[in-house]
Scaffold this motif. Sequence first.
Motif, mmCIF file in Angstrom:
data_model
loop_
_atom_site.group_PDB
_atom_site.id
_atom_site.type_symbol
_atom_site.label_atom_id
_atom_site.label_comp_id
_atom_site.label_asym_id
_atom_site.label_seq_id
_atom_site.Cartn_x
_atom_site.Cartn_y
_atom_site.Cartn_z
ATOM 1 N N THR A 381 0.860 -1.197 0.000
ATOM 2 C CA THR A 381 0.000 0.000 0.000
ATOM 3 C C THR A 381 0.893 1.243 0.000
ATOM 4 O O THR A 381 1.285 1.719 1.059
ATOM 5 C CB THR A 381 -0.907 0.016 1.247
ATOM 6 N N GLN A 392 -1.653 8.964 4.332
ATOM 7 C CA GLN A 392 -2.678 8.111 3.725
ATOM 8 C C GLN A 392 -2.023 7.069 2.847
ATOM 9 O O GLN A 392 -1.271 7.380 1.923
ATOM 10 C CB GLN A 392 -3.643 8.954 2.888
ATOM 11 N N GLY A 394 -3.483 3.763 0.752
ATOM 12 C CA GLY A 394 -4.671 2.984 0.436
ATOM 13 C C GLY A 394 -5.877 3.486 1.219
ATOM 14 O O GLY A 394 -6.173 4.676 1.236
ATOM 15 N N ASP A 395 -6.559 2.564 1.920
ATOM 16 C CA ASP A 395 -7.745 2.923 2.696
ATOM 17 C C ASP A 395 -7.403 3.329 4.129
ATOM 18 O O ASP A 395 -8.303 3.613 4.920
ATOM 19 C CB ASP A 395 -8.719 1.740 2.744
ATOM 20 N N THR A 396 -6.122 3.351 4.463
ATOM 21 C CA THR A 396 -5.725 3.588 5.853
ATOM 22 C C THR A 396 -5.069 4.954 6.016
ATOM 23 O O THR A 396 -4.171 5.324 5.242
ATOM 24 C CB THR A 396 -4.754 2.497 6.331
#
Length: 574
Positions: A381, A392, A394-396
């Motif tokens: 990621t 930031q 990816g989604d995290t």
Amino acid sequence: MRPAIPRRRKRGEVKESAVHTGGMAGRGGKQGGADADVAVVGAGFAGLYLAHRATTLGLTVVVLEAGESVGGTWYWNRYPGARCDVESIDYSYSFSEELQQEWRWTERYASQPEILRYLNHVADRFDLRRHIRLNTRVTAARFDEDALTWTLTTDTDETVTAAFCVMATGGLSVPNRPDLPGLDDFRGEWYHTARWPAGGVDLRGRRVAVVGTGSTGIQAIPMIAREADHLIVLQRTPNFSVPARNRPLSEAELAKVKATYARRRARGRIAPSGVPSDREPSPGRGVPPERRRQAYEAGWAEGGASPLLRAYSDMLVDEEVNASLADFVRDKIGEIVDDPATAAALTPYGYPLGAKRLCLDTDYFATYNRPNVELVDLRKTPIERITETGIQTGDTLYETDVIVFATGFDAISGAVTAIDVRGRADRSLRDYWRTGPRATLGLMAAGFPNLFLVNGPGSPAVLGNVLAFIEHHVEWIIDCIDSLRRDGIHTIESSEDSDERWAVQVDEIAAATLYPKAESWFAGANVPGKPRRFLPYAAGLHTYRARCDDSAARGYGADFVLDHALSKHAEKRP
């Protein structure tokens, strides 16, 4: 008494004595009414030795340094855990027996504060400060074809002129600042390890993110983990690292070294890495696996890079031998790191051990066993952006109070190209090196007369004990200048043909090793847009020294163009 540094002049101001007097007037005379014989950029290890060596031979010298103190790399790199990765007793000057005997190193691998104290001691002991201008960053250097002098312009719009210019700017001195979207929006604090605040940073009770796990990150991460409330390490490429086994040096150990320092230094000057060794390694090819492992265990227990990299003479040319050591280190990582997933993420694959800089550490891998340390694998990621509150991927979103960028340097050539260097016919060094840095013997580039590089592209540069490389270059450069003065030669420069021939030879030597099999900063791979070319000379200091000595013994003319003429426009001057 040597002359004091002349008053600074603003750009365009005419010096009263600037009437051309016919060149360097014998020993100590300055060319074309210049401020000094030699202008030096940088007051680190190389710049200080240049000032000492030059003035000892009667040359006048001005050293220009951007920092508030001498020290170069060791002034700027104040991050937690910063220390040398060559043993202190070797990572030090050899030119003065008195200096060697009086200075007491306290640790096997000296810390940044101790190295900086040493450099300040050297500056004071040899009365070098009067030649140095601090807080003075060189922004441009131009060669005057009429006066045959270099004019250096600073960030204060002042100038210094000299017959010779030496770039002692350091191979690891220009930080590689990551170009990440949103960084300017971050509401917390961020720092680059190469510009760490002199007063330090209070990380107690804070969430800290470290980006980068090269040599600097590997030194800093264990120290930061002890202080931060929570540490997030963002790693793109895992690196091989071996224990430093750092320890205090006993009085008995130091006494033994000092009693035999001269012999130790002599061995270091002819050693391939500049690090002295009492034994000559034999090839590892054909050695049974169990005997190899015994050698590796002994090297791991001793600590440091040399016992492992020099366990066998073919370690950096034979893939099978190299793989046996790489597997050994991978096994050690698995033994140290408790969590299997974290251990797997920290384990390097895809390039030979030593093809990137082999890192030294103190409890680096064990740090990931701490409950306050978290590893983020950027291969899975990547970083997308910096937000107001964190990083930031990816989604995290990893929220953090402080970001530490341990992202390295624009190495070897970056500090020189950061300056607008202009040679004959206004030739730009940046443009000349646009397709890849090249310089004959790593010392001079075509079209830039009387401009010398210390540890430039095409020299051993960073492949070993940098101090041994620096001393050799400084001695060669100052001896060359002294020889030119005695022989009435006004300019020396390389040609494009000699630059290219040397670059091809450097490429061929590298191709015979395992170095090109890694995407490393040795080849500029860490700097977006930088041409990929393996920059250091990989045949070792002993071979390189012999080649440079041969050039000098033949009067320099086999590799460089020498000119006795004062100027191609001399007849036009009144």
